[in-house]
Design an enzyme around this catalytic site. Sequence first.
Site, PDB file in Angstrom:
ATOM      1  N   ARG A 173      66.549  60.815 -60.816  1.00 24.99           N
ATOM      2  CA  ARG A 173      66.222  61.549 -61.792  1.00 24.99           C
ATOM      3  C   ARG A 173      64.599  61.519 -62.288  1.00 24.99           C
ATOM      4  NH1 ARG A 173      70.579  60.816 -66.236  1.00 24.99           N
ATOM      5  NH2 ARG A 173      71.190  59.101 -64.987  1.00 24.99           N
ATOM      6  N   LYS A 232      61.038  53.685 -60.285  1.00 16.41           N
ATOM      7  CA  LYS A 232      61.215  54.096 -61.655  1.00 16.41           C
ATOM      8  C   LYS A 232      60.688  52.917 -62.372  1.00 16.41           C
ATOM      9  CE  LYS A 232      65.305  53.827 -63.675  1.00 16.41           C
ATOM     10  NZ  LYS A 232      66.683  54.278 -64.107  1.00 16.41           N
ATOM     11  N   GLN A 245      67.773  43.366 -52.352  1.00 10.49           N
ATOM     12  CA  GLN A 245      69.309  43.871 -52.306  1.00 10.49           C
ATOM     13  C   GLN A 245      69.031  45.371 -51.275  1.00 10.49           C
ATOM     14  OE1 GLN A 245      70.802  46.208 -55.713  1.00 10.49           O
ATOM     15  NE2 GLN A 245      73.075  45.591 -55.075  1.00 10.49           N
ATOM     16  N   GLY A 265      75.993  48.207 -55.885  1.00 13.90           N
ATOM     17  CA  GLY A 265      76.414  48.008 -57.408  1.00 13.90           C
ATOM     18  C   GLY A 265      75.724  46.865 -58.143  1.00 13.90           C
ATOM     19  N   ASN A 308      78.570  49.456 -73.350  1.00 13.58           N
ATOM     20  CA  ASN A 308      77.921  48.355 -72.750  1.00 13.58           C
ATOM     21  C   ASN A 308      76.430  48.398 -72.473  1.00 13.58           C
ATOM     22  OD1 ASN A 308      77.068  46.261 -70.897  1.00 13.58           O
ATOM     23  ND2 ASN A 308      78.328  47.347 -69.168  1.00 13.58           N
ATOM     24  N   ASN A 357      13.421  51.277 -78.352  1.00 21.98           N
ATOM     25  CA  ASN A 357      13.955  52.572 -78.328  1.00 21.98           C
ATOM     26  C   ASN A 357      13.815  53.440 -77.076  1.00 21.98           C
ATOM     27  OD1 ASN A 357      15.088  54.920 -80.458  1.00 21.98           O
ATOM     28  ND2 ASN A 357      13.214  55.816 -79.245  1.00 21.98           N
ATOM     29  N   TYR A 397      19.717  54.232 -58.184  1.00 18.85           N
ATOM     30  CA  TYR A 397      20.177  54.275 -57.042  1.00 18.85           C
ATOM     31  C   TYR A 397      19.279  54.969 -56.011  1.00 18.85           C
ATOM     32  CZ  TYR A 397      24.181  55.385 -53.823  1.00 18.85           C
ATOM     33  OH  TYR A 397      24.855  55.663 -52.467  1.00 18.85           O
TER      34      TYR A 397
HETATM   35  C1  UD1 Z   1      75.753  50.275 -65.908  1.00 14.32           C
HETATM   36  C2  UD1 Z   1      77.012  49.502 -66.269  1.00 14.32           C
HETATM   37  C3  UD1 Z   1      77.623  50.274 -67.604  1.00 14.32           C
HETATM   38  C4  UD1 Z   1      76.601  50.195 -68.674  1.00 14.32           C
HETATM   39  C5  UD1 Z   1      75.314  51.066 -68.175  1.00 14.32           C
HETATM   40  C6  UD1 Z   1      74.226  50.730 -69.203  1.00 14.32           C
HETATM   41  C7  UD1 Z   1      78.161  48.810 -64.463  1.00 14.32           C
HETATM   42  C8  UD1 Z   1      79.252  48.891 -63.419  1.00 14.32           C
HETATM   43  N1  UD1 Z   1      78.082  49.576 -65.213  1.00 14.32           N
HETATM   44  O1  UD1 Z   1      76.337  51.532 -65.521  1.00 14.32           O
HETATM   45  O2  UD1 Z   1      78.891  49.773 -67.914  1.00 14.32           O
HETATM   46  O3  UD1 Z   1      77.110  50.968 -69.772  1.00 14.32           O
HETATM   47  O4  UD1 Z   1      75.007  50.228 -66.950  1.00 14.32           O
HETATM   48  O5  UD1 Z   1      73.075  51.226 -68.703  1.00 14.32           O
HETATM   49  O6  UD1 Z   1      77.348  47.910 -64.249  1.00 14.32           O
HETATM   50  N2  UD1 Z   1      71.290  48.419 -59.899  1.00 14.32           N
HETATM   51  C9  UD1 Z   1      70.888  47.279 -58.894  1.00 14.32           C
HETATM   52  N3  UD1 Z   1      71.624  47.377 -57.794  1.00 14.32           N
HETATM   53  C10 UD1 Z   1      72.719  48.353 -57.659  1.00 14.32           C
HETATM   54  C11 UD1 Z   1      73.234  48.872 -58.781  1.00 14.32           C
HETATM   55  C12 UD1 Z   1      72.383  49.006 -59.840  1.00 14.32           C
HETATM   56  O7  UD1 Z   1      69.841  46.805 -58.846  1.00 14.32           O
HETATM   57  O8  UD1 Z   1      73.256  48.197 -56.623  1.00 14.32           O
HETATM   58  C13 UD1 Z   1      70.508  48.167 -61.293  1.00 14.32           C
HETATM   59  C14 UD1 Z   1      69.540  49.517 -61.558  1.00 14.32           C
HETATM   60  O9  UD1 Z   1      68.348  49.597 -60.869  1.00 14.32           O
HETATM   61  C15 UD1 Z   1      69.808  49.721 -62.869  1.00 14.32           C
HETATM   62  C16 UD1 Z   1      71.003  48.952 -63.147  1.00 14.32           C
HETATM   63  O10 UD1 Z   1      71.168  48.126 -62.291  1.00 14.32           O
HETATM   64  O11 UD1 Z   1      68.724  49.073 -63.598  1.00 14.32           O
HETATM   65  C17 UD1 Z   1      72.161  49.577 -63.834  1.00 14.32           C
HETATM   66  O12 UD1 Z   1      72.312  50.593 -62.901  1.00 14.32           O
HETATM   67  P1  UD1 Z   1      73.076  51.919 -63.027  1.00 14.32           P
HETATM   68  O13 UD1 Z   1      73.364  52.248 -61.623  1.00 14.32           O
HETATM   69  O14 UD1 Z   1      72.124  52.739 -63.825  1.00 14.32           O
HETATM   70  O15 UD1 Z   1      74.499  51.675 -63.894  1.00 14.32           O
HETATM   71  P2  UD1 Z   1      75.477  52.686 -64.702  1.00 14.32           P
HETATM   72  O16 UD1 Z   1      76.156  53.249 -63.685  1.00 14.32           O
HETATM   73  O17 UD1 Z   1      74.273  53.298 -65.696  1.00 14.32           O
END
Ligand code: UD1
Length: 478
Positions: free
Chosen positions: A19, A26, A79, A84, A176, A383, A393
């Site tokens: 986004r 980001k 990663q 996730g 969370n 001055n 230059y």
């Molecule tokens: C996650 C939490 C959610 C919480 C929210 C807060 C989980 C499953 N859910 O959701 O409970 O309320 O954050 O913002 O954890 N990232 C990685 N690798 C990945 C996926 C994510 O490094 O494979 C990093 C992203 O860059 C980001 C953070 O983890 O900084 C959170 O990822 P995002 O996809 O925003 O998680 P949410 O779905 O928002």
Amino acid sequence: MNVTRPAAVIVLAAGEGTRMKSRIPKVLHEICGRPLVGHMLAAARDLRPDRLFVVIGHGREQVGAHLAQSAPDAQPIVQAEQNGTGHAVRMVLEAVGTIPGTVLVTYGDTPLLRTETLAELLRTHAEQGNAATVLTAVVADPTGYGRIVRDEAGAVLEIVEHRDAGPEQLTIREMNSGVYAFDGSLLADAIKRVSTANDQGEEYLTDVLAILRADGHRIGAHVADDALEVEGVNDRVQLAWLRRILNDRVLVGLMRAGVTIVDPASTFVDVGVTVEADAVIHPGTQLRGRTVVAAGAEIGPGCTLTDTVVGEGALVRNSICDGAEIGPEAIVGPFAYLRPGAKLARKAKAGTCVEVKSAVIGAGSKVPHLTYVGDATIGEGVNIGASSVFVNYDGVEKHHTVIGDHVRIGSDTMLIAPVTIGDGAYTAAGSVIVNDVPPGAMGVARERQRTIEGWVERRRAGTTSAEAAKRAKGLENK
Ligand code: UD1
Ligand code: MG
């Protein structure tokens, strides 16, 4: 044992940040003088963890290069596929092995999170003897966030993602934050058992809590005092909003420490800036990078200072200063441009529409108007007349000009470098100075004036100029 000093901090920063609609990852977008990930690393670093990891994925070349340059203490862990938050943490533990001790997990896109809040989470984690403790916040609208599910007694049971939550769970307003303290050994074991049986088919780090609880371990939560602190950046609207909040935090800190900020709404100060008490910052001013402003200095209106040091009682108005040193009681502007290496000694002046680069302007010396000073050393009490140019230059190389003490450079002097003007010497206005001028001498290098009497009346007869000339000579009716 220092309970607020974790064995490791893991910063998750592999996500795409779709986004943001940006070619820049980001976490590299900047607010208040630091990229988002830099804010998180600074907060983490102040806990003095033994190890610092950043999980990178999307844009990993750029993020990795940034870390190598600006955060060599942070170890990047790649990663390759973003399966996730749980998967991200698993990649770290697979790369470096089990981390005994407390492991803090945070995100790279929550720039408002303070060290104090992380320390409070770690304290709660230690005091309650938990295997995992999550940082939570109670918010008006928890849409999209994981919900903290508790039993009647208030004990944390699990975290349920918004998209996996039932109607009852959706009414929970405790969300969370995504920040957790874990027992490193228990985390290493539980992370292997996280399934992908959820709406997104991802490994959820949140599931570790339920797994640990099922194993009979204690899990808990620490509720943040200020829900704003755990706000993340997902788009440029949030980026601007969090910048505003972080900037206000910086300004409030300065004002409480004795700095006058006339208009906080139009003043922007980076987190790395130092301003002493009794400095005054006028509207429309940005203080950036490692700028330092001493007591009693006045900056603005309309200034942008980057990595610039301003001495006590100096006055800087409507100017751009980049890598400059402005001495005590020096005067800059209006509309001056001080570039890297510009050094103004005590009570020196770089005035209206003056540009200075790689040049020392000695104590009490003045460059009041419309002048370019490049690659020069100017002594004391000098001055420099209006519209003078240090011609540094030759089209290929830059050359240096040396001006002694108490020199008077006439207006519109061109100083063709390399050239030296001795102590107490003068140059005549309009001179093009190619040769050195010894101490006490007058350098004159210009055409003698020729005056052609009556030229206008003869050659421009009938013009308003010719009529004015005639009137002046009392010849109107002749
Ligand atoms: C996650 C939490 C959610 C919480 C929210 C807060 C989980 C499953 N859910 O959701 O409970 O309320 O954050 O913002 O954890 N990232 C990685 N690798 C990945 C996926 C994510 O490094 O494979 C990093 C992203 O860059 C980001 C953070 O983890 O900084 C959170 O990822 P995002 O996809 O925003 O998680 P949410 O779905 O928002
Ligand atoms: Mg998110």
